[in-house]
Design a protein around this motif. Structure first.
Motif, PDB file in Angstrom:
ATOM      1  N   SER A 119       1.011  -0.920   0.128  1.00 15.83           N
ATOM      2  CA  SER A 119      -0.776   0.091   0.096  1.00 15.83           C
ATOM      3  C   SER A 119       1.168   0.932   0.361  1.00 15.83           C
ATOM      4  CB  SER A 119      -0.617   0.257   0.919  1.00 15.83           C
ATOM      5  OG  SER A 119      -1.818  -1.174   1.311  1.00 15.83           O
ATOM      6  N   ASP A 120       2.168   1.068   0.657  1.00 15.60           N
ATOM      7  CA  ASP A 120       2.698   2.409   0.311  1.00 15.60           C
ATOM      8  C   ASP A 120       3.134   2.401  -0.611  1.00 15.60           C
ATOM      9  OD1 ASP A 120       2.875   3.099   3.386  1.00 15.60           O
ATOM     10  OD2 ASP A 120       4.177   1.151   3.713  1.00 15.60           O
ATOM     11  N   TYR A 121       3.633   1.879  -1.587  1.00 18.69           N
ATOM     12  CA  TYR A 121       4.364   1.610  -2.739  1.00 18.69           C
ATOM     13  C   TYR A 121       2.879   2.368  -3.786  1.00 18.69           C
ATOM     14  CZ  TYR A 121       8.571  -0.040  -2.602  1.00 18.69           C
ATOM     15  OH  TYR A 121      10.269   0.456  -2.313  1.00 18.69           O
ATOM     16  N   ILE A 122       1.723   1.965  -3.129  1.00 20.96           N
ATOM     17  CA  ILE A 122       0.835   2.474  -4.842  1.00 20.96           C
ATOM     18  C   ILE A 122      -0.192   4.073  -4.053  1.00 20.96           C
ATOM     19  CG2 ILE A 122      -1.746   2.104  -4.244  1.00 20.96           C
ATOM     20  CD1 ILE A 122      -1.753  -1.255  -4.370  1.00 20.96           C
ATOM     21  N   TYR A 123       0.715   4.310  -2.952  1.00 22.13           N
ATOM     22  CA  TYR A 123       0.144   5.323  -1.794  1.00 22.13           C
ATOM     23  C   TYR A 123       1.142   6.461  -2.910  1.00 22.13           C
ATOM     24  CZ  TYR A 123       0.864   9.125   1.605  1.00 22.13           C
ATOM     25  OH  TYR A 123       0.705  10.952   1.336  1.00 22.13           O
ATOM     26  N   VAL A 201       6.844   6.004   0.653  1.00 24.96           N
ATOM     27  CA  VAL A 201       6.337   7.336   1.279  1.00 24.96           C
ATOM     28  C   VAL A 201       4.998   6.430   1.943  1.00 24.96           C
ATOM     29  CG1 VAL A 201       6.126   9.277   2.212  1.00 24.96           C
ATOM     30  CG2 VAL A 201       7.984   9.211   0.055  1.00 24.96           C
ATOM     31  N   ALA A 202       5.583   7.327   3.714  1.00 23.42           N
ATOM     32  CA  ALA A 202       4.399   6.793   4.197  1.00 23.42           C
ATOM     33  C   ALA A 202       3.815   7.709   4.363  1.00 23.42           C
ATOM     34  CB  ALA A 202       4.796   6.364   5.610  1.00 23.42           C
ATOM     35  N   PRO A 220      12.587  13.490   5.720  1.00 24.75           N
ATOM     36  CA  PRO A 220      12.161  12.960   5.049  1.00 24.75           C
ATOM     37  C   PRO A 220      12.839  11.682   5.721  1.00 24.75           C
ATOM     38  CG  PRO A 220      14.716  14.038   5.043  1.00 24.75           C
ATOM     39  CD  PRO A 220      13.966  14.620   5.996  1.00 24.75           C
ATOM     40  N   VAL A 221      11.430  10.632   5.689  1.00 21.68           N
ATOM     41  CA  VAL A 221      11.672   9.281   6.736  1.00 21.68           C
ATOM     42  C   VAL A 221      11.082   8.408   5.851  1.00 21.68           C
ATOM     43  CG1 VAL A 221      10.546   7.936   8.294  1.00 21.68           C
ATOM     44  CG2 VAL A 221      10.890  10.598   8.430  1.00 21.68           C
ATOM     45  N   GLY A 222      12.446   7.280   5.556  1.00 25.03           N
ATOM     46  CA  GLY A 222      12.643   5.894   4.633  1.00 25.03           C
ATOM     47  C   GLY A 222      12.475   4.660   5.429  1.00 25.03           C
ATOM     48  N   THR A 223      12.875   3.934   4.110  1.00 26.69           N
ATOM     49  CA  THR A 223      13.478   2.208   4.908  1.00 26.69           C
ATOM     50  C   THR A 223      15.067   2.127   4.129  1.00 26.69           C
ATOM     51  OG1 THR A 223      12.556   1.783   2.479  1.00 26.69           O
ATOM     52  CG2 THR A 223      11.064   0.975   4.453  1.00 26.69           C
ATOM     53  N   GLY A 224      16.042   3.274   4.270  1.00 27.37           N
ATOM     54  CA  GLY A 224      16.952   2.707   3.290  1.00 27.37           C
ATOM     55  C   GLY A 224      17.579   3.024   4.367  1.00 27.37           C
ATOM     56  N   PRO A 225      19.743   2.805   4.135  1.00 26.06           N
ATOM     57  CA  PRO A 225      20.289   2.878   5.105  1.00 26.06           C
ATOM     58  C   PRO A 225      20.822   4.044   5.662  1.00 26.06           C
ATOM     59  CG  PRO A 225      20.979   3.140   2.679  1.00 26.06           C
ATOM     60  CD  PRO A 225      19.853   2.986   2.771  1.00 26.06           C
ATOM     61  N   TYR A 226      20.242   4.880   5.926  1.00 24.67           N
ATOM     62  CA  TYR A 226      20.649   6.283   5.994  1.00 24.67           C
ATOM     63  C   TYR A 226      19.296   6.679   6.704  1.00 24.67           C
ATOM     64  CZ  TYR A 226      25.593   4.970   5.329  1.00 24.67           C
ATOM     65  OH  TYR A 226      26.882   4.566   5.554  1.00 24.67           O
ATOM     66  N   ARG A 227      20.000   7.976   7.609  1.00 27.94           N
ATOM     67  CA  ARG A 227      18.653   8.808   8.216  1.00 27.94           C
ATOM     68  C   ARG A 227      19.159  10.958   8.463  1.00 27.94           C
ATOM     69  NH1 ARG A 227      17.189   7.127  13.874  1.00 27.94           N
ATOM     70  NH2 ARG A 227      19.503   7.657  14.382  1.00 27.94           N
TER      71      ARG A 227
END
Length: 594
Positions: A119-123, A201-202, A220-227
């Motif tokens: 659903s996150d990708y669809i959004y 993106v959430a 930015p808030v994601g699932t990647g390797p860095y914040r």
């Protein structure tokens, strides 16, 4: 193996297999990097510059990415479990996500681990088409997904994009699986799904942090390797390793290239990422960046053409730098540098014969080879064709009809009524003054470009006014069709010619069509090429489209620069990738060599 050791080994294997974060990143490993121009922000749907994208690609994740070492480039799964299953004669893509991928911790999730779902990708795909977000990347999906354009048109009428309304072309199968139904085959869709605007993106993050335009440039808030843990706008960014990131084991295959083989030997089997912190400073001045690299204040350095003589000789690293252990990773950038005219400008725009003559004369009077030599110290290759080397659809044999012919250019202006007045300067056919405003970045390279173009306009007896602006201001103005003329660089989003031919497509004005070009014949040919695979049929259309550009002259094709990346001796595992620009997650630092 000792029983306790076996237990630890099994436990580690379970952690890795289930995707639970096991961070190998060391806080003692800090990579210092530099941007030569300011970032604009970090919303994947909005940011449109390479500097911001490097941060975005480190924070967010797409479904697919690229093999780090493979040349030519090769797509591989990222958050997707495997490459998509394609059916219905290329119109349906079924995609399944890996389980156990989590967004980085943020107060918006109220202390619970937030798993990535289909659903996150669809959004996120819907956000690209939301008129309220004013995405610069809507063209990636426009006209392609069944029902999505209709939802966007409805939002334009009502003023509200209904994210809850199902779209036939974005079919949710279960928590981890969805299907994309296309209106017609698109052979570039997997590459688009590897491009950062399609990152996940959430919705909770957008709901909490968006500004009045529905954009999240600052959070930015994601699932990647860095914040992103610190941001001083236009000055400094700090990225810290994301403890929620699942990590991966470095396992790439080497070619026959000795550099590849050395990289594999250095990196094979390491748990990634290894680097715990990325510190990025914005330093516009060439000399300041070079001194910082010499003093080891910068670890990985993009050597622009103006600095090339300091480090390179005939395209090779100078002996004194080799002796210090510094290394070079060098490619021809898959880019098109063009000089565009604003086709909506009252002076240089329009399709009347006298306006075409003015643009064509200016294009013929500019010496691209001299600009490469003077501004870039030879660190670029001239282009005849809009599709650059290293990109499918490039034609090395093509010859552009616009050549460097300043005498012919002057004769053309005489013929179409741009007379030279008593003051020695040309005037418009209606007798009013003719002044060209040329916009550049407010830095040393921009100043050199102004000087080169002043010589060009002097040959034509045309007054030129220089317009220096900060990089983010230039981008904003050109998206609004407010610049008269500018040198613009487009680096490949994905390695296919369509990514470059779309730069002149009318419906992309305000997004990627920076010259605000609308030529009906070009648009019709582009639409015929859309959806065709690489091959002779598409090549024929691209040739016709290029000839149309030459006839109407909305832009002058320029060059592709070399990308020279300098590495300090303690940076290991690095190789410049043609499409990815956030190689940080694939490299390491040997602090013992600092």
């Amino acid at each position: 193996m000792h029983l306790f050791g076996k237990f630890i080994y099994i436990l580690l294997a379970i952690w890795i297999g289930t995707g639970t974060a096991v961070s190998a990143a060391s806080p003692d490993k800090v990579l210092h990097y530099v941007f030569m121009a300011a970032e604009t922000g970090f919303d994947p749907a909005v940011a449109h510059d390479m500097y911001s994208s490097q941060v975005i690609r480190s924070v967010y994740e797409t479904l697919y990415t690229y093999d780090y070492l493979a040349r030519p480039v090769r797509l591989v799964p990222s958050t997707a479990e495997s490459m998509p299953v394609v059916s219905d004669h290329g119109k349906t893509y079924t995609i399944r996500l890996k389980r156990g991928i989590y967004f980085s911790d943020d107060p918006v999730f109220r202390g619970t681990r937030r798993e990535l779902t289909a659903s996150d990708y669809i959004y996120s795909f819907k956000r690209l088409m939301d008129p309220g977000v004013r995405s610069t990347w809507g063209w990636l999906l426009e006209g392609k997904i069944v029902g999505l354009d209709e939802l966007a048109r409805q939002a334009e009428k009502t003023g509200r994009f209904d994210y809850g309304k199902p779209v036939r072309g974005l079919e949710l199968i279960d928590r981890y699986t969805f299907r994309i139904h296309l209106t017609r085959p698109d052979y570039n869709l997997p590459h688009i799904l590897a491009h950062y605007p399609t990152s996940a993106v959430a919705k909770e993050v957008v709901d909490k942090y968006s500004d009045g335009n529905g954009q999240i440039m600052a959070n930015p808030v994601g699932t990647g390797p860095y914040r992103l843990t610190m941001w001083q706008r236009g000055s400094r960014m700090i990225l810290d390793a994301n403890p929620e990131y699942r990590g991966f084991v470095w396992d790439f295959k080497a070619s026959d290239d000795p550099d590849d083989q050395r990289i594999v030997e250095e990196m094979q089997g390491k748990r990634m990422p290894q680097i715990g912190r990325i510190v990025i400073d914005v330093v516009p001045e060439d000399q300041s960046r070079w001194l910082a690299f010499q003093n080891r204040e910068i670890d990985l350095f993009s050597l622009e053409g103006p600095l090339a003589p300091r480090a390179l000789e005939n395209g090779r690293l100078r002996a004194e730098l080799v002796a210090k252990g510094i290394r070079l990773s060098r490619i021809v950038e898959p880019e098109l540098t063009q000089y565009y005219f604003n086709m909506q400008d009252p002076v240089v725009g329009g399709l009347s014969k006298e306006k075409i003559a003015l643009r064509r004369a200016i294009a013929m009077a500019h010496n691209v080879q001299e600009e490469i030599r003077v501004v870039w110290n030879g660190e670029a290759v001239p282009l005849e064709y809009p599709v650059p080397p290293g990109v499918s659809g490039h034609d090395a044999a093509y010859r552009n009809s616009i050549r460097y012919e300043p005498e012919t250019a002057n004769a053309l202006l005489d013929t179409f009524g741009y007379r030279i007045g008593k003051d020695g300067w040309r005037r418009l056919p209606d007798g009013n003054p003719l002044v060209i405003v040329f916009s550049v970045r407010a830095d040393s390279t921009g100043q050199q470009q102004l000087e080169m173009w002043k010589k060009t306009f002097d040959k034509l007896h045309i007054r030129m006014k220089g317009d220096k602006r900060l990089f983010p201001d230039l981008l904003k103005a050109e998206k609004q069709c407010r610049l008269m003329m500018r040198t613009s660089n487009w680096i490949a989003d994905y390695p296919d010619g369509s990514n470059f031919m779309q730069l002149f497509y009318g419906p992309h004005i305000g997004q990627s069509n920076n010259g605000c070009v609308k030529i009906p014949l070009y648009d019709r040919l582009y639409e015929q090429s859309f959806g065709l695979p690489e091959g002779s049929r598409r090549d024929l259309l691209y040739h016709k489209m290029t000839r149309v550009l030459e006839v109407y002259s909305p832009a002058r094709i320029g060059y592709a620069r070399y990308r020279n990346m300098l590495l300090q001796p303690y940076v290991i595992g690095y190789k410049k990738h043609p499409v990815m620009h956030n190689e940080w997650m694939y490299i390491d630092i040997d602090n013992s060599k600092r």
